[in-house]
Write a protein that holds these residues in place. Structure first.
Motif, PDB file in Angstrom:
ATOM      1  N   PRO A 206      -6.824   6.792  10.293  1.00 59.30           N
ATOM      2  CA  PRO A 206      -6.606   5.849  11.387  1.00 59.30           C
ATOM      3  C   PRO A 206      -6.241   4.458  10.867  1.00 59.30           C
ATOM      4  O   PRO A 206      -6.456   4.148   9.706  1.00 59.30           O
ATOM      5  N   LYS A 207      -5.695   3.669  11.745  1.00 53.07           N
ATOM      6  CA  LYS A 207      -5.248   2.324  11.394  1.00 53.07           C
ATOM      7  C   LYS A 207      -6.418   1.500  10.870  1.00 53.07           C
ATOM      8  O   LYS A 207      -7.505   1.521  11.438  1.00 53.07           O
ATOM      9  N   LEU A 208      -6.179   0.779   9.779  1.00 48.34           N
ATOM     10  CA  LEU A 208      -7.223  -0.042   9.167  1.00 48.34           C
ATOM     11  C   LEU A 208      -7.387  -1.357   9.920  1.00 48.34           C
ATOM     12  O   LEU A 208      -6.443  -1.861  10.532  1.00 48.34           O
ATOM     13  N   THR A 209      -8.576  -1.915   9.860  1.00 48.85           N
ATOM     14  CA  THR A 209      -8.810  -3.215  10.472  1.00 48.85           C
ATOM     15  C   THR A 209      -8.034  -4.273   9.693  1.00 48.85           C
ATOM     16  O   THR A 209      -7.762  -4.104   8.493  1.00 48.85           O
ATOM     17  N   PRO A 210      -7.669  -5.385  10.341  1.00 47.18           N
ATOM     18  CA  PRO A 210      -6.939  -6.438   9.639  1.00 47.18           C
ATOM     19  C   PRO A 210      -7.680  -6.979   8.419  1.00 47.18           C
ATOM     20  O   PRO A 210      -7.060  -7.294   7.403  1.00 47.18           O
ATOM     21  N   SER A 211      -9.009  -7.067   8.491  1.00 51.31           N
ATOM     22  CA  SER A 211      -9.748  -7.574   7.340  1.00 51.31           C
ATOM     23  C   SER A 211      -9.688  -6.605   6.159  1.00 51.31           C
ATOM     24  O   SER A 211      -9.584  -7.017   5.004  1.00 51.31           O
ATOM     25  N   LEU A 212      -9.721  -5.308   6.440  1.00 54.76           N
ATOM     26  CA  LEU A 212      -9.608  -4.325   5.368  1.00 54.76           C
ATOM     27  C   LEU A 212      -8.184  -4.308   4.799  1.00 54.76           C
ATOM     28  O   LEU A 212      -7.993  -4.189   3.581  1.00 54.76           O
ATOM     29  N   GLN A 213      -7.191  -4.447   5.661  1.00 59.03           N
ATOM     30  CA  GLN A 213      -5.810  -4.555   5.182  1.00 59.03           C
ATOM     31  C   GLN A 213      -5.660  -5.772   4.270  1.00 59.03           C
ATOM     32  O   GLN A 213      -5.024  -5.690   3.219  1.00 59.03           O
ATOM     33  N   PHE A 214      -6.234  -6.886   4.692  1.00 56.32           N
ATOM     34  CA  PHE A 214      -6.167  -8.112   3.885  1.00 56.32           C
ATOM     35  C   PHE A 214      -6.832  -7.891   2.523  1.00 56.32           C
ATOM     36  O   PHE A 214      -6.294  -8.281   1.488  1.00 56.32           O
ATOM     37  N   ALA A 215      -7.997  -7.253   2.523  1.00 60.63           N
ATOM     38  CA  ALA A 215      -8.706  -6.995   1.265  1.00 60.63           C
ATOM     39  C   ALA A 215      -7.878  -6.099   0.350  1.00 60.63           C
ATOM     40  O   ALA A 215      -7.815  -6.331  -0.866  1.00 60.63           O
TER      41      ALA A 215
ATOM     42  N   ILE B 274      -0.032   4.426 -14.398  1.00 57.99           N
ATOM     43  CA  ILE B 274      -1.260   4.197 -13.626  1.00 57.99           C
ATOM     44  C   ILE B 274      -1.034   3.121 -12.567  1.00 57.99           C
ATOM     45  O   ILE B 274      -1.496   3.240 -11.429  1.00 57.99           O
ATOM     46  N   PHE B 275      -0.284   2.073 -12.930  1.00 62.41           N
ATOM     47  CA  PHE B 275       0.029   1.018 -11.969  1.00 62.41           C
ATOM     48  C   PHE B 275       0.796   1.586 -10.771  1.00 62.41           C
ATOM     49  O   PHE B 275       0.498   1.252  -9.624  1.00 62.41           O
ATOM     50  N   ALA B 276       1.786   2.429 -11.035  1.00 58.37           N
ATOM     51  CA  ALA B 276       2.567   3.009  -9.945  1.00 58.37           C
ATOM     52  C   ALA B 276       1.685   3.843  -9.018  1.00 58.37           C
ATOM     53  O   ALA B 276       1.816   3.766  -7.785  1.00 58.37           O
ATOM     54  N   ALA B 277       0.776   4.606  -9.592  1.00 58.34           N
ATOM     55  CA  ALA B 277      -0.120   5.430  -8.767  1.00 58.34           C
ATOM     56  C   ALA B 277      -1.058   4.570  -7.932  1.00 58.34           C
ATOM     57  O   ALA B 277      -1.232   4.805  -6.725  1.00 58.34           O
ATOM     58  N   LEU B 278      -1.671   3.567  -8.549  1.00 59.08           N
ATOM     59  CA  LEU B 278      -2.585   2.685  -7.803  1.00 59.08           C
ATOM     60  C   LEU B 278      -1.858   1.901  -6.716  1.00 59.08           C
ATOM     61  O   LEU B 278      -2.346   1.786  -5.586  1.00 59.08           O
ATOM     62  N   THR B 279      -0.706   1.365  -7.059  1.00 60.68           N
ATOM     63  CA  THR B 279       0.057   0.584  -6.083  1.00 60.68           C
ATOM     64  C   THR B 279       0.513   1.468  -4.929  1.00 60.68           C
ATOM     65  O   THR B 279       0.458   1.067  -3.767  1.00 60.68           O
ATOM     66  N   GLY B 280       0.969   2.666  -5.254  1.00 59.03           N
ATOM     67  CA  GLY B 280       1.372   3.600  -4.199  1.00 59.03           C
ATOM     68  C   GLY B 280       0.215   3.928  -3.270  1.00 59.03           C
ATOM     69  O   GLY B 280       0.377   3.992  -2.049  1.00 59.03           O
ATOM     70  N   GLY B 281      -0.973   4.115  -3.841  1.00 57.42           N
ATOM     71  CA  GLY B 281      -2.149   4.382  -3.014  1.00 57.42           C
ATOM     72  C   GLY B 281      -2.513   3.204  -2.130  1.00 57.42           C
ATOM     73  O   GLY B 281      -2.802   3.374  -0.935  1.00 57.42           O
ATOM     74  N   ILE B 282      -2.482   2.007  -2.688  1.00 58.63           N
ATOM     75  CA  ILE B 282      -2.807   0.810  -1.900  1.00 58.63           C
ATOM     76  C   ILE B 282      -1.801   0.622  -0.778  1.00 58.63           C
ATOM     77  O   ILE B 282      -2.177   0.376   0.375  1.00 58.63           O
ATOM     78  N   LEU B 283      -0.513   0.749  -1.095  1.00 56.76           N
ATOM     79  CA  LEU B 283       0.521   0.574  -0.069  1.00 56.76           C
ATOM     80  C   LEU B 283       0.399   1.626   1.029  1.00 56.76           C
ATOM     81  O   LEU B 283       0.591   1.321   2.212  1.00 56.76           O
ATOM     82  N   THR B 284       0.065   2.846   0.645  1.00 57.50           N
ATOM     83  CA  THR B 284      -0.102   3.905   1.642  1.00 57.50           C
ATOM     84  C   THR B 284      -1.263   3.591   2.576  1.00 57.50           C
ATOM     85  O   THR B 284      -1.140   3.723   3.799  1.00 57.50           O
ATOM     86  N   PHE B 285      -2.395   3.160   2.020  1.00 58.78           N
ATOM     87  CA  PHE B 285      -3.540   2.824   2.856  1.00 58.78           C
ATOM     88  C   PHE B 285      -3.257   1.643   3.764  1.00 58.78           C
ATOM     89  O   PHE B 285      -3.646   1.632   4.929  1.00 58.78           O
ATOM     90  N   VAL B 286      -2.570   0.624   3.241  1.00 59.16           N
ATOM     91  CA  VAL B 286      -2.332  -0.589   4.033  1.00 59.16           C
ATOM     92  C   VAL B 286      -1.334  -0.340   5.150  1.00 59.16           C
ATOM     93  O   VAL B 286      -1.547  -0.746   6.292  1.00 59.16           O
ATOM     94  N   PHE B 287      -0.237   0.346   4.852  1.00 62.19           N
ATOM     95  CA  PHE B 287       0.850   0.427   5.826  1.00 62.19           C
ATOM     96  C   PHE B 287       0.954   1.751   6.561  1.00 62.19           C
ATOM     97  O   PHE B 287       1.612   1.832   7.578  1.00 62.19           O
ATOM     98  N   LYS B 288       0.305   2.798   6.064  1.00 62.62           N
ATOM     99  CA  LYS B 288       0.392   4.092   6.731  1.00 62.62           C
ATOM    100  C   LYS B 288      -0.977   4.689   6.993  1.00 62.62           C
ATOM    101  O   LYS B 288      -1.090   5.869   7.241  1.00 62.62           O
ATOM    102  N   GLY B 289      -1.998   3.886   6.889  1.00 62.73           N
ATOM    103  CA  GLY B 289      -3.360   4.395   7.056  1.00 62.73           C
ATOM    104  C   GLY B 289      -3.561   5.054   8.404  1.00 62.73           C
ATOM    105  O   GLY B 289      -3.146   4.546   9.431  1.00 62.73           O
TER     106      GLY B 289
END
Length: 145
Positions: free
Chosen positions: A47-56, A30-45
């Motif tokens: 459209p590009k995420l706002t800096p505040s959303l990336q920080f969150a 479960i950790f691998a799946a959640l972390t993979g999802g977070i990393l995908t959203f932060v670095f490959k989102g």
């Protein structure tokens, strides 16, 4: 009579140990799946995420890592407790499953546990460094010429 109760307790211990071994595996999955999802959203989102959303999301990555690491350590502590009790029962029952294992009865050297902790530590350091580097290297839009 006492031998029968010891045997029943030993059987119950084996079930607990299997359960906590499975908990560690499921937690890591479960950790691998959640972390993979977070990393995908932060670095490959896209459209590009706002800096505040990336920080969150990076803070969320830190919290997820710490939460799952604590769950892993808790399960390992319980497993070690049950294993130590199994070693004590094996002396009474003349079994040699755990008491012949390296490190018995304390089981301090468990390479798999250390490698999983290293994984959690690595993800934690990655999240922290991504926060530090993004805060340090981002310039305000009006500073770019």
């Amino acid at each position: 009579m006492n031998n029968n109760r010891d045997n029943e307790e030993y059987t119950e211990l084996m079930q607990y140990m299997r359960f906590y071994g499975n908990v560690c595996f499921a937690t890591l999955t479960i950790f691998a799946a959640l972390t993979g999802g977070i990393l995908t959203f932060v670095f490959k989102g896209d459209p590009k995420l706002t800096p505040s959303l990336q920080f969150a999301l990076k803070i969320g990555g830190i919290l997820v890592t710490l939460t799952f690491w604590v769950a892993e350590v808790s399960a390992v502590i319980l497993w070690r407790h049950f294993a130590a009790r199994a070693v004590a029962l094996e002396k009474l029952l003349s079994y040699q499953i755990f008491r012949t294992m390296r490190g018995a009865p304390r089981f301090w050297f468990m390479p798999t546990t250390y490698s999983v902790s290293f994984l959690y530590l690595s993800v934690l350091v990655f999240c922290l460094l991504s926060i530090i580097f993004s805060a340090h290297f981002i310039e305000p839009p009006d500073a770019v010429k």
